[in-house]
Design an enzyme around this catalytic site. Structure first.
Site, PDB file in Angstrom:
ATOM      1  N   GLU A 160       0.809  -1.221   0.000  1.00 28.05           N
ATOM      2  CA  GLU A 160       0.000   0.000   0.000  1.00 28.05           C
ATOM      3  C   GLU A 160       0.843   1.273   0.000  1.00 28.05           C
ATOM      4  O   GLU A 160       0.487   2.252  -0.653  1.00 28.05           O
ATOM      5  CB  GLU A 160      -0.994   0.000   1.166  1.00 28.05           C
ATOM      6  CG  GLU A 160      -2.168  -0.973   0.973  1.00 28.05           C
ATOM      7  CD  GLU A 160      -1.807  -2.428   1.230  1.00 28.05           C
ATOM      8  OE1 GLU A 160      -0.713  -2.680   1.770  1.00 28.05           O
ATOM      9  OE2 GLU A 160      -2.617  -3.304   0.900  1.00 28.05           O
ATOM     10  N   HIS A 212     -11.590  -5.235   8.599  1.00 30.41           N
ATOM     11  CA  HIS A 212     -12.134  -5.118   7.241  1.00 30.41           C
ATOM     12  C   HIS A 212     -13.485  -4.408   7.247  1.00 30.41           C
ATOM     13  O   HIS A 212     -14.308  -4.636   6.362  1.00 30.41           O
ATOM     14  CB  HIS A 212     -12.324  -6.501   6.604  1.00 30.41           C
ATOM     15  CG  HIS A 212     -11.073  -7.154   6.122  1.00 30.41           C
ATOM     16  ND1 HIS A 212     -10.171  -7.730   6.960  1.00 30.41           N
ATOM     17  CD2 HIS A 212     -10.572  -7.317   4.875  1.00 30.41           C
ATOM     18  CE1 HIS A 212      -9.165  -8.244   6.253  1.00 30.41           C
ATOM     19  NE2 HIS A 212      -9.389  -8.004   4.978  1.00 30.41           N
TER      20      HIS A 212
END
Ligand SMILES: Cc1ncc(C[n+]2csc(CCOP(=O)(O)OP(=O)(O)O)c2C)c(N)n1
Lengths: 325, 335
Positions: B68, B137
């Protein structure tokens, strides 16, 4: 290294226990009985079994989103595991974590993890603590080929080698990060090559062969226990199922023929035929082992299904440690 | 800007609306490209980039490693040197992995460089709970990014907003974060076929009303509309406002509404404490204190990580019922 008959059988049993757990878990997910997403370990059992047969309860492991196999192989309680997948209060995390956070701190299993690349840095902390507390415990960090592209892996590898920490990095290279093939996510073919850049040994092993994994892991773990520092052990393996769930064939990112090719070297069948050759395990005995674990799994599922859900008030519990615990 | 005279609107799902916008934006501007994990060959795990690879090729629809920081940095460097990148971070929770790039670099580069850098960068992500994906999540972290000067933040509440805000975000010459909500992805609504922009910083009065204002973002907009129906039976005429853009926030539209209705409530799915609702409430009472008949209410998630078990997650999730009871509670507290 001569591996004892007991150890061979032990590895075999751990692999069959994982496979049985995962296949049944997959069915439960497909039928909608367990919520959320399951990342199943089927095909990769030799890695967990080959490594875990060296570990004591006090040795820690860090795991991944694909974590059931690690906990099963470390001696996890299948009842608590299924109960967690079902979100029941009797589960390992009281239903708060689910598949991606399953853990058993008493067994040194520091948790499955929803964040790819979270494990390596946690592992160096545990390894640091092992030495600080003057134990000879070792920490094993399991991570995927995909995770080896996160910065955390590289930072942890450098620090582990620098401080000579008692940690072993076990890369489960199953050829894919989610739906992306390894050659499309990194320019190296062997992740073990990366070890040289950090000043630690890098070893490649056939991850479908539990005996090979066991031998290589044995050396790395012994080295770490003796205070000689980390090793990067790359296990070449394969995930039979899809990234999430049980479907493995007919997917757009790989050919069925590739799956079938890997399945020909199934870690459990490989072990069974070796054990048969050596006269250690007959076909009947092998069948009995499978049946035994299926019974354990069925009982665990029944336990989970009969367990209550957490009380709604539990939502606000376990957020902070208090005087009461 | 480019809304046609008679726009053709069809029903699209949220996913299809986003996908259509990506394609049209890439056709419009050759400097637009998209990068992220599994966005190319696989078409994104949420399906929002399906079909783009076939049309635009791998140079413009770029699969990345699971890195990321690298992905965000790539977008940053490319934006600073003349391209107009769309960076996809699969789940908003993974934004934590590239916080330096977002907060210390992207947000501040223009200012630190005395106004010289231009960063036409879109950060595209998915937030929200509701499908037993557990604590890592499911988060809604929009308030963090609204707190950082230099970033703009939008949060679409449906397919129409998803397309229009995405277009505005990509065309904007500043870094804009587009926060989608996973539980809205299957939602259907009329969406014009042409490229159209929803102006950034402009709120939408979704349901006009006269005696109560609900300011809701993301999924809570549709929940607020349901709540408004229920409350209508109590004789309450609720106005529902969707700010659409959280940063910059359209204080004016909201305050004008509160001056008329005299009561307000903010609804979001994120944890209530320190949520963006706290800022909205503060703005309302700074600007409209004399017009308020009751304290500004807030509905948000309890101060807990997102739990896995469906039973607990249900307990966690703010919804229409909670909005209704909070509105009733506020009415009971009136001066
Ligand atoms: C920081 C972060 N980025 C992305 C994801 C989404 N994601 C979950 S699993 C996965 C693939 C991981 O690949 P690998 O490390 O090779 O493990 P495998 O799934 O093959 O076992 C991705 C991208 C995530 N969970 N966390």
């Amino acid at each position: 290294m001569e591996i004892s008959r007991e150890t061979l059988l032990d590895m075999h049993r751990r692999m069959v226990r994982i496979r049985t757990f995962e296949e049944e878990a997959g069915k439960l997910m497909e039928s909608g009985k367990v919520p959320g997403a399951l990342h199943l370990y089927v095909g990769e059992e030799a890695v967990a079994a080959g490594v875990m047969t060296h570990l004591r309860d006090q040795d820690q492991i860090t795991s991944t989103h694909r974590g059931h196999g690690h906990l099963v192989a470390k001696g996890g309680d299948l009842k608590k595991m299924y109960a967690e997948l079902y979100g029941r209060v009797t589960g390992y995390c009281k239903g708060k974590g689910g598949s991606m956070h399953i853990c058993d701190l008493d067994l040194g299993m520091l948790g499955a993890n929803g964040i790819v690349g979270a494990g390596p840095v946690i592992a160096i902390g545990a390894a640091f603590s092992n030495r600080y507390r003057k134990t000879d415990n070792v920490t094993v960090c399991f991570f995927g080929d995909g995770a080896s592209n996160e910065g955390t892996f590289h930072e942890a590898a450098n620090m582990a080698a620098l401080y000579k920490l008692p940690v072993v990095f076990v890369c489960e290279n199953n050829g894919f990060g989610e739906f992306t093939r390894q050659e499309r996510h990194q320019a190296v073919h062997d992740i073990a090559d990366r070890a040289a850049g950090y000043g630690m040994p890098g070893v490649i092993v056939d991850g479908m062969d539990a005996i090979a994994v066991h031998e290589a892991a044995g050396e790395a773990i012994a080295r770490a226990r003796r205070g000689l520092g980390p090793t990067l052990l790359e296990c070449k393996t394969y995930r039979y199922f899809d990234h999430v769930g049980v479907r493995g064939m007919g997917v757009i990112y790989r050919d069925d023929s590739e799956v079938l090719e890997w399945r020909k070297r199934d870690p459990i069948e490989l072990m069974e035929s070796r054990l048969a050759e050596q006269g250690i395990l007959s076909a009947d005995e092998a069948a009995a082992i499978r049946a035994g674990f299926l019974a354990e799994v069925r009982e665990a599922i029944a336990f989970a299904e009969a367990s209550p859900f957490p009380a709604p008030e539990a939502l606000m519990e376990d957020i902070y440690t208090t005087a009461a615990g | 800007m480019t809304t046609t005279e008679a726009p053709v609107a069809r029903e699209l799902t949220y996913v299809a609306a986003v996908g259509e916008a990506f394609g049209q934006l890439m056709r419009e501007d050759p400097n637009v490209f998209i990068c992220g994990e599994d966005v190319s060959l696989y078409g994104s795990v949420f399906g929002v980039t399906r079909g783009l690879l076939a049309e635009f090729g791998p140079e413009r629809v770029v699969d990345t490693p699971i890195s990321e920081s690298g992905i965000m940095g790539l977008g940053l460097g490319a934006a600073a040197t003349g391209l107009r990148p769309i960076v996809d971070i699969m789940f908003m929770d993974f934004m934590t992995v590239c916080m330096d790039e977002i907060v210390n670099q992207i947000a501040k580069m223009k200012y630190m460089f005395g106004g010289k850098a231009v960063l036409p960068l879109t950060i595209h992500t998915m937030a929200g709970a509701g499908s037993s994906m557990a604590a890592q999540h499911s988060q809604s972290l929009e308030a963090w990014f609204c707190h950082v000067p230099g970033l703009k933040v939008v949060m679409p509440s449906g397919p129409y907003e998803a397309k229009g805000l995405l277009v505005a975000a990509v065309r904007d010459d500043n870094p804009v974060m587009v926060i989608n909500t996973k539980t809205l992805l299957g939602m259907r609504a009329e969406v014009p076929e042409a490229l159209y922009e929803i102006p950034l910083g402009k709120a939408n009065v979704v349901r006009p009303g006269t005696n109560f204002t609900i300011v809701a973002i993301g999924r809570m907009v549709s929940e607020s509309l349901k709540a408004a129906e229920t409350l209508a039976a109590d004789g309450l005429d609720v106005e529902v406002i969707d700010p659409r853009t959280l940063q910059p926030f359209d204080t004016e539209t909201v305050v004008a509404s509160v001056r008329k209705t005299h009561r307000a409530l903010i609804a979001h799915e994120a944890v209530r404490f320190g949520g963006i609702g706290a800022e909205f409430a503060a703005q309302i009472q700074e600007e409209a204190f004399d017009h308020l008949d009751a304290p500004v209410g807030r509905v948000g998630a309890p101060f807990s990580p997102v739990p896995f078990s469906p039973v607990l997650e249900k307990e966690y999730m703010p919804n229409a019922d909670r909005i209704v009871s909070e509105v009733r509670r506020i009415l009971g507290k009136q001066a």
